[in-house]
Design a protein around this motif. Structure first.
Motif, PDB file in Angstrom:
ATOM      1  N   LYS A  11       0.876  -1.041   0.008  1.00 15.41           N
ATOM      2  CA  LYS A  11      -0.161  -0.053  -0.024  1.00 15.41           C
ATOM      3  C   LYS A  11       0.751   1.430  -0.050  1.00 15.41           C
ATOM      4  O   LYS A  11       0.721   2.148  -0.806  1.00 15.41           O
ATOM      5  CB  LYS A  11      -1.016   0.004   1.278  1.00 15.41           C
ATOM      6  CG  LYS A  11      -2.084   1.148   1.289  1.00 15.41           C
ATOM      7  CD  LYS A  11      -2.728   0.885   2.477  1.00 15.41           C
ATOM      8  CE  LYS A  11      -1.959   1.134   3.799  1.00 15.41           C
ATOM      9  NZ  LYS A  11      -3.064   0.796   5.105  1.00 15.41           N
ATOM     10  N   ASP A 131     -14.055   3.968  -1.966  1.00 15.09           N
ATOM     11  CA  ASP A 131     -12.894   3.054  -2.043  1.00 15.09           C
ATOM     12  C   ASP A 131     -12.044   3.377  -0.843  1.00 15.09           C
ATOM     13  O   ASP A 131     -11.492   2.173  -0.415  1.00 15.09           O
ATOM     14  CB  ASP A 131     -11.954   3.727  -3.430  1.00 15.09           C
ATOM     15  CG  ASP A 131     -12.519   3.287  -4.724  1.00 15.09           C
ATOM     16  OD1 ASP A 131     -13.283   2.375  -4.789  1.00 15.09           O
ATOM     17  OD2 ASP A 131     -12.555   4.119  -5.607  1.00 15.09           O
ATOM     18  N   LEU A 135     -10.617   0.032   1.254  1.00 12.30           N
ATOM     19  CA  LEU A 135      -9.122  -0.178   1.562  1.00 12.30           C
ATOM     20  C   LEU A 135      -8.773  -0.128   2.934  1.00 12.30           C
ATOM     21  O   LEU A 135      -7.841  -0.798   3.451  1.00 12.30           O
ATOM     22  CB  LEU A 135      -8.439   0.735   0.781  1.00 12.30           C
ATOM     23  CG  LEU A 135      -8.521   0.652  -0.663  1.00 12.30           C
ATOM     24  CD1 LEU A 135      -7.699   1.875  -1.373  1.00 12.30           C
ATOM     25  CD2 LEU A 135      -7.816  -0.614  -1.052  1.00 12.30           C
ATOM     26  N   SER A 138      -7.873  -3.103   5.653  1.00  8.59           N
ATOM     27  CA  SER A 138      -6.512  -4.006   5.746  1.00  8.59           C
ATOM     28  C   SER A 138      -6.241  -3.733   7.397  1.00  8.59           C
ATOM     29  O   SER A 138      -5.353  -4.217   7.956  1.00  8.59           O
ATOM     30  CB  SER A 138      -5.516  -3.281   4.862  1.00  8.59           C
ATOM     31  OG  SER A 138      -5.307  -1.689   5.121  1.00  8.59           O
TER      32      SER A 138
END
Length: 235
Positions: A11, A131, A135, A138
């Motif tokens: 990332k 989005d 994300l 995580s």
């Protein structure tokens, strides 16, 4: 923790100028390593794992597979290893020959940024608010240092009182800055939706959604944790 390290390295590598493995470059007379950027220090880890993988791959097909592809595949495999999603990874990326600590300091989001600032950061990369929240899943793994959540557990009201009390036992008002606490207290070593459930129930030490009352996070938990649907409502 190894799985989280792989995901974080991937990332943090792609957020600047695309996934190019620039985060792996060490400090030289001509390179300011991104490893020492504020958003990477004590956060992005697992560099030695990538180096070991690269060494083994070079024995089989030297000069063919990039560090960048190895990072991308490692992140996918790390997710699958802890019962997270698995997915096809397109290969053929090239490695960067330079790095920019200045760019990393400017563009890697800080733990202290508010919701609007975070949304803006992701929009600059062509990503929507939905989005961004997806994300952030995580964060169901990994840990945070005491200094990054001290303000929340001592001075914010939008947090479960019992949860805050538990966190204060290991994170005092002064000192213990580097003491770690899992981002997901329930299942810290699994890739699931508990991170979002904790947000909704105010049991989260890093909670961007709580900063804006107009933001509503909800989960459709009818399916398995891997298949549950996340809904972000920004009226």
């Amino acid at each position: 923790m190894a799985a989280k390290a792989g995901a974080t390295t991937f990332k943090h590598s792609l957020v600047l100028q695309g996934c190019d493995a620039s985060i792996l470059l060490d400090e030289t007379s001509s390179i300011q390593s991104e490893k020492t950027a504020l958003g990477n220090m004590n956060s992005a880890r697992g560099y030695n794992v990538i180096e070991k993988a690269k060494t083994e791959v070079e024995k089989i097909c030297p000069g063919v597979v990039s560090y960048t592809d190895i990072i991308a595949v490692a992140a996918r495999d790390a997710s699958a290893y802890v019962d997270g999603p698995s997915y096809a990874v397109k290969l053929g990326r090239r490695d960067s020959t330079t790095a920019s600590r200045t760019l990393a300091n400017a563009e890697l989001p800080s733990f202290s940024e508010g919701l609007e600032s975070l949304i803006s950061c992701f929009q600059k990369k062509g990503l929507t608010a939905r989005d961004m929240v997806t994300l952030s899943r995580s964060h169901t793994q990994g840990q945070a240092q005491c200094f990054t959540f001290r303000e929340r557990i001592y001075n914010q009201s939008n947090i479960d009182a019992g949860f805050a009390s538990t966190r204060r036992r290991r994170c005092s008002r002064v000192g213990n800055d580097a003491t770690l606490a899992p981002l997901d207290l329930v299942t810290p070593n699994s890739f699931d939706n508990n991170y979002f459930k904790n947000l909704i129930s105010f049991n989260q030490i890093r909670c961007f959604s709580m900063e804006a009352p107009r933001t509503a996070l909800s989960l459709n938990t009818a399916g398995t944790p891997q298949n549950s649907v996340l809904i972000l409502d920004l009226p």
